[in-house]
Scaffold this motif. Structure first.
Motif, PDB file in Angstrom:
ATOM      1  N   LEU A 104       0.825  -1.205   0.000  1.00 44.03           N
ATOM      2  CA  LEU A 104       0.000   0.000   0.000  1.00 44.03           C
ATOM      3  C   LEU A 104       0.857   1.252   0.000  1.00 44.03           C
ATOM      4  O   LEU A 104       1.832   1.345   0.756  1.00 44.03           O
ATOM      5  CB  LEU A 104      -0.930   0.004   1.219  1.00 44.03           C
ATOM      6  N   ARG A 159      -1.694   6.873  -3.842  1.00 43.53           N
ATOM      7  CA  ARG A 159      -1.320   6.363  -5.162  1.00 43.53           C
ATOM      8  C   ARG A 159      -2.585   6.077  -5.965  1.00 43.53           C
ATOM      9  O   ARG A 159      -3.545   5.507  -5.466  1.00 43.53           O
ATOM     10  CB  ARG A 159      -0.491   5.087  -5.045  1.00 43.53           C
ATOM     11  N   SER A 160      -2.580   6.491  -7.217  1.00 42.68           N
ATOM     12  CA  SER A 160      -3.655   6.131  -8.146  1.00 42.68           C
ATOM     13  C   SER A 160      -3.016   5.680  -9.446  1.00 42.68           C
ATOM     14  O   SER A 160      -2.091   6.321  -9.954  1.00 42.68           O
ATOM     15  CB  SER A 160      -4.598   7.312  -8.387  1.00 42.68           C
ATOM     16  N   LEU A 162      -6.947   2.106  -9.832  1.00 45.80           N
ATOM     17  CA  LEU A 162      -6.615   1.631  -8.493  1.00 45.80           C
ATOM     18  C   LEU A 162      -6.231   2.808  -7.605  1.00 45.80           C
ATOM     19  O   LEU A 162      -5.462   3.687  -8.020  1.00 45.80           O
ATOM     20  CB  LEU A 162      -5.459   0.626  -8.576  1.00 45.80           C
ATOM     21  N   ASP A 192      -4.972   3.855  -3.509  1.00 44.39           N
ATOM     22  CA  ASP A 192      -4.556   3.514  -2.152  1.00 44.39           C
ATOM     23  C   ASP A 192      -4.939   4.661  -1.232  1.00 44.39           C
ATOM     24  O   ASP A 192      -4.506   5.803  -1.422  1.00 44.39           O
ATOM     25  CB  ASP A 192      -3.046   3.266  -2.089  1.00 44.39           C
ATOM     26  N   GLN A 196      -9.737  -4.373   3.582  1.00 40.48           N
ATOM     27  CA  GLN A 196      -8.401  -4.120   3.080  1.00 40.48           C
ATOM     28  C   GLN A 196      -8.416  -3.827   1.577  1.00 40.48           C
ATOM     29  O   GLN A 196      -7.654  -3.008   1.082  1.00 40.48           O
ATOM     30  CB  GLN A 196      -7.499  -5.325   3.376  1.00 40.48           C
ATOM     31  N   PHE A 197      -9.308  -4.510   0.852  1.00 41.65           N
ATOM     32  CA  PHE A 197      -9.358  -4.354  -0.603  1.00 41.65           C
ATOM     33  C   PHE A 197     -10.816  -4.439  -1.043  1.00 41.65           C
ATOM     34  O   PHE A 197     -11.495  -5.429  -0.800  1.00 41.65           O
ATOM     35  CB  PHE A 197      -8.532  -5.454  -1.270  1.00 41.65           C
ATOM     36  N   VAL A 211     -13.488   6.865  -2.520  1.00 42.41           N
ATOM     37  CA  VAL A 211     -12.494   6.034  -1.833  1.00 42.41           C
ATOM     38  C   VAL A 211     -12.658   6.173  -0.324  1.00 42.41           C
ATOM     39  O   VAL A 211     -12.667   5.184   0.421  1.00 42.41           O
ATOM     40  CB  VAL A 211     -11.067   6.430  -2.272  1.00 42.41           C
ATOM     41  N   ARG A 239      -7.455  -0.199   0.033  1.00 41.40           N
ATOM     42  CA  ARG A 239      -7.237  -0.141  -1.419  1.00 41.40           C
ATOM     43  C   ARG A 239      -8.583  -0.312  -2.115  1.00 41.40           C
ATOM     44  O   ARG A 239      -9.380  -1.186  -1.740  1.00 41.40           O
ATOM     45  CB  ARG A 239      -6.261  -1.215  -1.886  1.00 41.40           C
ATOM     46  N   LEU A 296     -10.358  -0.603  -6.032  1.00 38.71           N
ATOM     47  CA  LEU A 296     -10.226  -0.758  -7.482  1.00 38.71           C
ATOM     48  C   LEU A 296     -11.589  -0.463  -8.096  1.00 38.71           C
ATOM     49  O   LEU A 296     -12.573  -1.155  -7.830  1.00 38.71           O
ATOM     50  CB  LEU A 296      -9.788  -2.176  -7.848  1.00 38.71           C
ATOM     51  N   PRO A 303      -3.188  -6.201  -1.916  1.00 41.01           N
ATOM     52  CA  PRO A 303      -1.995  -5.914  -1.106  1.00 41.01           C
ATOM     53  C   PRO A 303      -1.601  -7.132  -0.277  1.00 41.01           C
ATOM     54  O   PRO A 303      -2.459  -7.881   0.200  1.00 41.01           O
ATOM     55  CB  PRO A 303      -2.451  -4.752  -0.211  1.00 41.01           C
TER      56      PRO A 303
END
Length: 758
Positions: A285, A289-290, A309, A311, A322-323, A348, A355, A357, A386
């Motif tokens: 992670l 970040r994208s 994606l 973070d 987590q995801f 987000v 994370r 997506l 992750p």
């Protein structure tokens, strides 16, 4: 020239009285005279084609269907034996299409016993009645060349290639046999620039015959731009040197253009690239970040997916998940997230996951349930998880945010395809009364783009409760998501009409704000135009501004922009240029669009219209016939071009030059520019604008500034400073006026800045 040898050979086969290549009667006459037994292959016969076709062109990865199940379409089949040879090689799912009833009937009779599974259809190749994504392969043997004959309107070629792109599945191939004359090759290379892997081959023939080229365009990666690879053999170069050299020069020029696009901002990455570390360790992670990621591929999946994606920023309390993977039911709702006030990061944060997506589905996925999609990309998603010891992935479906939807009208146009008018109520609304109804216009061929959206005024509105829709499930639970539809129980009754005082489109609001600002700045020389002081009423407020009358808007849509401009800026004499008469009919009947002495519509080719104005005064000494404001308000008909708006043709250098020449001494060009996520098209468009105009300005559209903006280009060559004009506009609009519209116009005008280099 050798380039025309194939065309000459084909022309010799046609009767002198053949007539129009686009006429069904002409082809019926031709095939009746020739007969099914009296035929000759255009360009090349099967023995010459077979090696490359079987080893390369019709070769697919293991995940593809077997040879007998590959769906192949052969448009403009004529009397060619190509389909028969394909069938005999084991390709049994072949559909042949031709304009001529005569040839289809004859070929059906010829093949019905020996090749019973082969299909034959009488259809216009520019408007084929097949569903999106129906075919793995489309093989064109001279069809495009016939449509691009010099006496024929080149729009037919564009319409045909749009059909090709619509009908191919992801990973499918368009195989075009062509003589590669300049106008044909130019169209092919530009139309298959974004999202296609293009190779060019040649067919070895006797030097006395013109060379045949085979262009293979694979529906590759959405919005990806790749270099064209040439596999033209040495024999072709030696025996047809001049002709091949012309093609090589065209390829070199096109690859230079493609390099400019590829070097732009907003690159997309494959999972393989991410695993190599191009964006850091993707399994760890990295807050904020994208990354734009394309999922799927011809080696493992028959579909491609747009995804981004993210973070998240760590919180004091642990994340719930987590995801999390968010699936958007169509690309329109996917793009809406990126243009919303809070942007994707707001979603987000609301997802409460470390994370996220986001995956957008489009028309190519329309026959899949969401459970099918999840299964299709499960392996890709796992590689993006992750590495923290937790492998659970939460899958969530996101709808359009609609409370109610009803299709009001649907019609099919030969130029635009299916046009849809629908009424909707949004779950969350701002700046309008609760449960306000919006009327929307969109085209089936580009359902991801909303062409127009208007607020309806209603005398009576009955709202009934809508059943809740399940939207979320954990991985492994298969539920098909059902989006709101016309079956929901909202009903609108009473008289309805469009509120032309309300502009739902921020682009249109920004266009008017920019028009006001530049009108104050460009006080015209009295020897060139007549000036007069007008009083404009904006929400019952007085605004004193100098205006020039002549304004041209390219693209009608629902007619909301010209109707609003006519109301708020009564000095403008507005001409709208629209290609499709059906669009005008829909605007009048369903969006209350009306013409008068100050607002006229021309049904014609807009590029031709602008060129004629540009050529009306070649020496540039008389502004009488010129345009003072030229607005390009045309959404793209082909999203694989990399642009959401406008059409690519309207930002290419040749059109920009004509647009500049069509403008008066201090004329203004306004266009909206929105690109698909991850393409470098913005850089190339900016480059084209700077080549033509000395003064180019941009207004970023709030959180969309990375891919949405309004462009203002002045014909004036001397430097332009907007500070004084902006202050003057502020004084004019603030005089006895506190309306929200005025405040928005002032705020927008302050956002207009000189175009910066990317």
């Amino acid at each position: 020239m050798e380039m025309a040898e194939n065309s000459v050979r084909v022309a010799k086969e046609l009767p002198v009285i053949f007539g129009d290549f686009t006429s069904q009667e002409s082809w019926d006459c031709f095939f009746s005279v020739r007969g099914v037994a009296d035929y000759s292959e255009w360009y090349a016969d099967w023995p010459q084609l077979r090696p490359a076709f079987l080893s390369s062109h019709l070769s697919f990865p293991p995940a593809a269907p077997p040879r007998e199940e590959l769906s192949i379409l052969v448009p403009a089949c004529g009397y060619s034996r190509l389909s028969e040879h394909l069938y005999d090689e084991g390709f049994r799912t072949v559909t042949n299409v031709d304009f001529s009833k005569v040839v289809v009937s004859a070929m059906l009779r010829r093949n019905v016993k020996e090749r019973p599974l082969m299909r034959w259809r009488v259809m216009d190749m520019t408007n084929m009645q097949f569903a999106n994504g129906s075919y793995d392969v489309i093989i064109d043997k001279g069809g495009l060349d016939a449509l691009m004959e010099h006496k024929i309107d080149p729009r037919f070629g564009t319409l045909y290639l749009s059909e090709v792109k619509r009908l191919l599945k992801a990973g499918g191939k368009y195989i075009c046999l062509t003589s590669a004359e300049s106008r044909v090759l130019g169209l092919l290379l530009s139309k298959f620039r974004f999202g296609w892997k293009v190779d060019l081959h040649s067919v070895a023939q006797d030097p006395s015959s013109g060379i045949t080229f085979v262009l293979v365009a694979e529906k590759y990666i959405i919005s990806h731009v790749s270099q064209i690879k040439s596999f033209v053999d040495e024999y072709s170069v030696e025996s047809h040197g001049n002709q091949v050299q012309e093609v090589f020069e065209a390829l070199e020029k096109e690859n230079t253009v493609r390099a400019e696009y590829s070097n732009g901002t907003g690159k997309w990455y494959s999972i393989e690239e991410l695993k190599l570390g191009v964006k850091g360790n993707i399994r760890v992670l990295e807050p904020l970040r994208s990354v734009c990621v394309f999922l799927g591929g011809t080696g493992s999946s028959r579909f491609f997916y747009n995804s981004v994606l993210f973070d998240a920023i760590p919180k004091e309390e642990p994340f719930t998940d987590q995801f999390r993977v968010l699936f958007f039911q169509n690309m329109l709702s996917f793009q809406d997230v990126f243009v919303s006030r809070n942007g994707p990061w707001g979603l987000v944060r609301g997802s409460n996951a470390a994370r996220v997506l986001m995956v957008g589905l489009d028309a190519s996925h329309s026959n899949l349930s969401l459970a099918d999609v999840v299964r299709d990309i499960t392996d890709f998603v796992k590689e993006l998880a992750p590495m923290d010891g937790k492998t659970d992935v939460v899958v969530t479906s996101v709808d359009e945010g609609l409370k109610w939807r009803k299709i009001v009208y649907e019609v099919t146009s030969a130029l635009t395809g299916t046009i849809v008018v629908e009424d909707v109520i949004y779950k969350e609304q701002s700046d309008v009364p609760k449960d306000s109804i919006f009327r929307r216009l969109y085209f089936r061929r580009t359902e991801t783009i909303m062409q127009s959206e208007a607020l309806l005024s209603t005398k009576e509105l009955e709202i009934k409760k809508v059943p809740a829709v399940s939207r979320t499930w954990k991985k492994g639970k298969s539920k098909k998501f059902v989006s709101p539809s016309s079956s929901d129980s909202h009903e609108s009754s009473g008289n309805t009409k469009v509120d032309h005082e309300f502009l739902a489109c921020e682009f249109h609001q920004g266009m008017i704000a920019g028009l006001l600002l530049f009108s104050i700045h460009s006080k015209r020389h009295p020897q060139l135009v007549d000036l007069y002081l007008i009083q404009t009423y904006i929400n019952k407020a007085s605004v004193f501004i100098y205006f020039q009358v002549k304004t041209v808007i390219i693209g009608l849509g629902a007619g909301l922009l010209p109707m609003c401009m006519r109301k708020y800026i009564p000095s403008l004499k507005i001409e709208v240029v629209e290609l499709d008469p059906v669009v005008l009919k829909v605007a009048k009947e369903y969006f209350d669009f009306a013409e008068d002495e100050r607002l006229k519509v021309h049904i014609t080719d807009p590029i031709k219209f602008v060129r004629e104005i540009a050529n009306s005064d070649a020496e540039g000494k008389n502004d009488y016939f010129k345009v003072d404001v030229l607005i390009v308000d045309v959404n793209s008909s082909d999203l694989s071009s990399g642009l959401i708006t406008p059409e690519v043709e309207f930002v290419e250098e040749h059109f920009l030059v004509a647009a500049k020449e069509s403008l008066s001494y201090k004329g203004l060009l306004i266009t909206k520019l929105a690109r698909n996520f991850g393409t470098g098209v913005r850089t190339a468009v900016h480059s084209n604008l700077r080549k033509v105009f000395s003064n180019v300005f941009s207004m970023k559209m709030e959180v969309r500034e990375d891919f949405c903006e309004l462009i203002f280009a002045l014909k004036k060559e001397s430097p332009v400073e907007l500070g004084e004009a902006c202050a003057a506009l502020g004084r004019s609009l603030e005089y006895k006026n506190n309306k929200d519209w005025v405040k928005k116009a002032l705020a927008d005008s302050k956002m207009i800045q000189p175009l910066k280099k990317l």
